[in-house]
Design a protein around this motif. Structure first.
Motif, PDB file in Angstrom:
ATOM      1  N   VAL A 126      32.808  28.046  49.349  1.00 59.90           N
ATOM      2  CA  VAL A 126      33.165  26.803  50.042  1.00 59.90           C
ATOM      3  C   VAL A 126      32.236  26.641  51.256  1.00 59.90           C
ATOM      4  O   VAL A 126      32.197  27.509  52.140  1.00 59.90           O
ATOM      5  CB  VAL A 126      34.648  26.832  50.482  1.00 59.90           C
ATOM      6  CG1 VAL A 126      35.029  25.528  51.180  1.00 59.90           C
ATOM      7  CG2 VAL A 126      35.559  27.081  49.279  1.00 59.90           C
ATOM      8  N   LEU A 127      31.474  25.551  51.250  1.00 61.61           N
ATOM      9  CA  LEU A 127      30.493  25.281  52.316  1.00 61.61           C
ATOM     10  C   LEU A 127      31.037  24.163  53.203  1.00 61.61           C
ATOM     11  O   LEU A 127      31.353  23.083  52.701  1.00 61.61           O
ATOM     12  CB  LEU A 127      29.150  24.850  51.710  1.00 61.61           C
ATOM     13  CG  LEU A 127      28.563  25.731  50.600  1.00 61.61           C
ATOM     14  CD1 LEU A 127      27.218  25.175  50.134  1.00 61.61           C
ATOM     15  CD2 LEU A 127      28.404  27.168  51.072  1.00 61.61           C
ATOM     16  N   VAL A 183      21.665  24.584  57.226  1.00 60.23           N
ATOM     17  CA  VAL A 183      22.207  25.938  56.980  1.00 60.23           C
ATOM     18  C   VAL A 183      22.945  25.967  55.638  1.00 60.23           C
ATOM     19  O   VAL A 183      22.794  26.899  54.839  1.00 60.23           O
ATOM     20  CB  VAL A 183      23.138  26.362  58.146  1.00 60.23           C
ATOM     21  CG1 VAL A 183      23.988  27.577  57.779  1.00 60.23           C
ATOM     22  CG2 VAL A 183      22.315  26.645  59.388  1.00 60.23           C
ATOM     23  N   LEU A 184      23.724  24.929  55.352  1.00 58.47           N
ATOM     24  CA  LEU A 184      24.483  24.887  54.088  1.00 58.47           C
ATOM     25  C   LEU A 184      23.528  24.809  52.900  1.00 58.47           C
ATOM     26  O   LEU A 184      23.725  25.475  51.876  1.00 58.47           O
ATOM     27  CB  LEU A 184      25.460  23.697  54.079  1.00 58.47           C
ATOM     28  CG  LEU A 184      26.528  23.694  55.183  1.00 58.47           C
ATOM     29  CD1 LEU A 184      27.472  22.500  55.009  1.00 58.47           C
ATOM     30  CD2 LEU A 184      27.330  24.988  55.230  1.00 58.47           C
ATOM     31  N   VAL A 197      20.787  27.638  48.295  1.00 57.58           N
ATOM     32  CA  VAL A 197      19.571  28.082  47.602  1.00 57.58           C
ATOM     33  C   VAL A 197      19.563  29.608  47.470  1.00 57.58           C
ATOM     34  O   VAL A 197      19.243  30.160  46.415  1.00 57.58           O
ATOM     35  CB  VAL A 197      18.308  27.588  48.376  1.00 57.58           C
ATOM     36  CG1 VAL A 197      17.041  28.214  47.821  1.00 57.58           C
ATOM     37  CG2 VAL A 197      18.229  26.063  48.335  1.00 57.58           C
ATOM     38  N   GLU A 198      19.941  30.303  48.537  1.00 63.40           N
ATOM     39  CA  GLU A 198      19.772  31.762  48.557  1.00 63.40           C
ATOM     40  C   GLU A 198      20.926  32.526  47.929  1.00 63.40           C
ATOM     41  O   GLU A 198      20.769  33.671  47.510  1.00 63.40           O
ATOM     42  CB  GLU A 198      19.588  32.228  50.014  1.00 63.40           C
ATOM     43  CG  GLU A 198      18.249  31.753  50.579  1.00 63.40           C
ATOM     44  CD  GLU A 198      18.084  32.052  52.059  1.00 63.40           C
ATOM     45  OE1 GLU A 198      19.055  32.551  52.689  1.00 63.40           O
ATOM     46  OE2 GLU A 198      16.976  31.774  52.567  1.00 63.40           O
ATOM     47  N   SER A 199      22.108  31.908  47.840  1.00 59.90           N
ATOM     48  CA  SER A 199      23.281  32.636  47.344  1.00 59.90           C
ATOM     49  C   SER A 199      23.175  32.906  45.836  1.00 59.90           C
ATOM     50  O   SER A 199      22.726  32.041  45.081  1.00 59.90           O
ATOM     51  CB  SER A 199      24.535  31.804  47.620  1.00 59.90           C
ATOM     52  OG  SER A 199      25.627  32.344  46.924  1.00 59.90           O
ATOM     53  N   PRO A 200      23.630  34.085  45.399  1.00 55.86           N
ATOM     54  CA  PRO A 200      23.656  34.343  43.956  1.00 55.86           C
ATOM     55  C   PRO A 200      24.765  33.543  43.252  1.00 55.86           C
ATOM     56  O   PRO A 200      24.793  33.456  42.035  1.00 55.86           O
ATOM     57  CB  PRO A 200      23.943  35.854  43.867  1.00 55.86           C
ATOM     58  CG  PRO A 200      24.541  36.219  45.178  1.00 55.86           C
ATOM     59  CD  PRO A 200      24.061  35.234  46.201  1.00 55.86           C
ATOM     60  N   CYS A 201      25.659  32.962  44.041  1.00 53.29           N
ATOM     61  CA  CYS A 201      26.775  32.193  43.480  1.00 53.29           C
ATOM     62  C   CYS A 201      26.236  30.956  42.727  1.00 53.29           C
ATOM     63  O   CYS A 201      25.199  30.405  43.077  1.00 53.29           O
ATOM     64  CB  CYS A 201      27.663  31.777  44.652  1.00 53.29           C
ATOM     65  SG  CYS A 201      29.217  31.138  44.130  1.00 53.29           S
ATOM     66  N   ARG A 202      26.964  30.520  41.692  1.00 57.43           N
ATOM     67  CA  ARG A 202      26.502  29.394  40.858  1.00 57.43           C
ATOM     68  C   ARG A 202      27.251  28.096  41.160  1.00 57.43           C
ATOM     69  O   ARG A 202      26.865  27.030  40.700  1.00 57.43           O
ATOM     70  CB  ARG A 202      26.665  29.679  39.352  1.00 57.43           C
ATOM     71  CG  ARG A 202      26.354  31.076  38.869  1.00 57.43           C
ATOM     72  CD  ARG A 202      24.949  31.506  39.067  1.00 57.43           C
ATOM     73  NE  ARG A 202      23.937  30.595  38.546  1.00 57.43           N
ATOM     74  CZ  ARG A 202      22.669  30.614  38.935  1.00 57.43           C
ATOM     75  NH1 ARG A 202      22.284  31.445  39.889  1.00 57.43           N
ATOM     76  NH2 ARG A 202      21.802  29.783  38.425  1.00 57.43           N
ATOM     77  N   GLN A 203      28.385  28.192  41.866  1.00 54.02           N
ATOM     78  CA  GLN A 203      29.200  26.984  42.106  1.00 54.02           C
ATOM     79  C   GLN A 203      29.562  26.894  43.596  1.00 54.02           C
ATOM     80  O   GLN A 203      29.846  27.929  44.226  1.00 54.02           O
ATOM     81  CB  GLN A 203      30.498  27.068  41.300  1.00 54.02           C
ATOM     82  CG  GLN A 203      30.283  26.949  39.799  1.00 54.02           C
ATOM     83  CD  GLN A 203      31.580  27.148  39.041  1.00 54.02           C
ATOM     84  OE1 GLN A 203      32.401  27.988  39.415  1.00 54.02           O
ATOM     85  NE2 GLN A 203      31.765  26.377  37.983  1.00 54.02           N
ATOM     86  N   GLY A 210      25.648  12.920  50.877  1.00 53.67           N
ATOM     87  CA  GLY A 210      24.191  12.826  50.732  1.00 53.67           C
ATOM     88  C   GLY A 210      23.515  14.178  50.564  1.00 53.67           C
ATOM     89  O   GLY A 210      22.494  14.293  49.889  1.00 53.67           O
ATOM     90  N   ILE A 211      24.100  15.219  51.159  1.00 44.29           N
ATOM     91  CA  ILE A 211      23.490  16.551  51.088  1.00 44.29           C
ATOM     92  C   ILE A 211      23.431  17.064  49.646  1.00 44.29           C
ATOM     93  O   ILE A 211      22.580  17.885  49.298  1.00 44.29           O
ATOM     94  CB  ILE A 211      24.256  17.557  52.005  1.00 44.29           C
ATOM     95  CG1 ILE A 211      23.539  18.920  52.113  1.00 44.29           C
ATOM     96  CG2 ILE A 211      25.661  17.801  51.507  1.00 44.29           C
ATOM     97  CD1 ILE A 211      22.251  18.900  52.857  1.00 44.29           C
ATOM     98  N   LEU A 212      24.323  16.553  48.788  1.00 47.64           N
ATOM     99  CA  LEU A 212      24.345  17.030  47.396  1.00 47.64           C
ATOM    100  C   LEU A 212      23.019  16.727  46.688  1.00 47.64           C
ATOM    101  O   LEU A 212      22.617  17.442  45.778  1.00 47.64           O
ATOM    102  CB  LEU A 212      25.505  16.384  46.620  1.00 47.64           C
ATOM    103  CG  LEU A 212      26.908  16.729  47.107  1.00 47.64           C
ATOM    104  CD1 LEU A 212      27.946  16.001  46.272  1.00 47.64           C
ATOM    105  CD2 LEU A 212      27.179  18.214  47.075  1.00 47.64           C
TER     106      LEU A 212
END
Ligand code: 13P
Ligand code: SF4
Length: 321
Positions: free
Chosen positions: A202-203, A224-225, A230-236, A244-246
């Motif tokens: 959750v961001l 930062v989000l 980009v860097e997280s191994p998480c997929r969701q 707009g950030i999406l």
């Protein structure tokens, strides 16, 4: 056929914008909350901190700031000799509007001996009353750069202020302002999504309310989000900030899934900032064509508002933020 025509006219607009940009020797900067088609045309995309930094360094004499008014104003204050255009001069900010300069001055007078720290989402008149400006990308470090017993007023965002108090142990006096977009996210609906996507991170943007921040894996500025996604191994990822950030998240990580956090009233489209979304390709073309609307700040006001912004940029550089 109609869709083809529409596509063609968007493409014509894009070509016209690129041609005018060259003719005017302009640079296009866009905030992450802009429509995807504007982000895709921009020379620079960033959070508020990045946009202020880029404005300070670009060589071109004309800046088109695709964002909201205070972002254009910040660029103009930093570069008074440049022409700073905004596609729609009515693109305001509810958070900046929640802090009127005369009332803020009264608040400061009621708290003698306090250092005044203001979020960049403020008018030039409020910045002129401020000792140092911060963005969500550097607020923590700038607050911590002051001695632990420094008396501080923080404005205008009560949510960002409360968050910084909670992670630094400071007791800054908070102005009671907020952003109408970030205040709308629903803890209940985010909790439901967390059950539906148990692996998702959750961001959360720090302008969200405390109960929403409590659900976060990561709290940070738009930049930062995005970096975390980009860097997280998480997929969701469940994303609690303006929609707009999406666009950049999906573009940067096409194999990951981004789920917008719902607002309390999920029929209202409240995770769109109506001010940010006032800017369109057509208005971007028009402002380059007409060299208007241009942001103007009186030299006297700009001089007073520049000091706290430059102080922010200096502290950020010193702390390598
Ligand atoms: P950022 O500083 O994270 O880009 O946020 C700006 C803003 O307006 C948030 O609503
Ligand atoms: Fe202002 Fe909120 Fe829009 Fe950001 S999202 S520009 S804080 S109204």
């Amino acid at each position: 056929m109609e869709v083809d025509n529409m596509k063609q006219s968007d493409e014509q607009l894009r070509q016209e914008i690129l041609r005018l940009k060259k003719e005017r020797n302009a640079v296009i900067m866009a905030h992450y909350y802009q429509q995807g088609e504007i982000q895709d045309l921009a020379d620079y995309i960033g959070d508020s901190l990045a946009l202020a930094r880029i404005a300070e360094t670009v060589k071109e004499p004309v800046i088109v700031l695709c964002g909201v008014h205070f972002m254009g104003e910040t660029a103009k204050i930093l570069c008074p000799e440049k022409t700073v255009l905004v596609p729609d001069v009515n693109a305001g900010c509810s958070l900046a509007d929640s802090c009127e300069a005369t009332a803020f001055k009264r608040f400061i007078d009621e708290h003698p001996g306090h250092t005044v720290i203001s979020y960049v989402n403020t008018t030039a008149a409020v910045k002129a009353l401020t000792d140092v400006v911060v963005t969500s990308g550097n607020a923590r470090q700038i607050v911590e750069s002051f001695p632990a017993d420094e008396k501080i007023i923080f404005g205008p965002d009560r949510n960002l202020g409360a968050y910084i108090n909670s992670i630094t142990g400071r007791e800054m006096v908070l102005w009671d302002g907020a952003c109408h977009v970030h205040e709308q996210f629903s803890t209940e609906k985010i909790a439901e999504l967390m059950k539906q996507y148990p692996e998702a991170e959750v961001l959360v943007h720090p302008e969200c309310k405390g109960p929403v921040r409590l659900l976060a894996d990561v709290i940070g500025s738009t930049a930062v989000l995005l970096k975390h996604a980009v860097e997280s191994p998480c997929r969701q990822f469940i994303v609690a900030t303006e929609s707009g950030i999406l666009h950049q998240m999906k573009k940067s990580c096409p194999d990951k899934e981004f789920i917008p956090a719902p607002a309390v009233d999920s029929t209202c489209g409240c995770n769109d900032c109506n001010f940010m979304k006032l800017n369109t390709l057509e208005k971007l073309r028009n402002c380059l064509r007409d060299m208007s609307p241009a942001i103007e700040v009186s030299p006297e006001l700009a001089e007073r508002a520049r000091r706290p912004i430059e102080r922010m940029l200096e502290i950020s550089r010193r702390l390598s933020i």
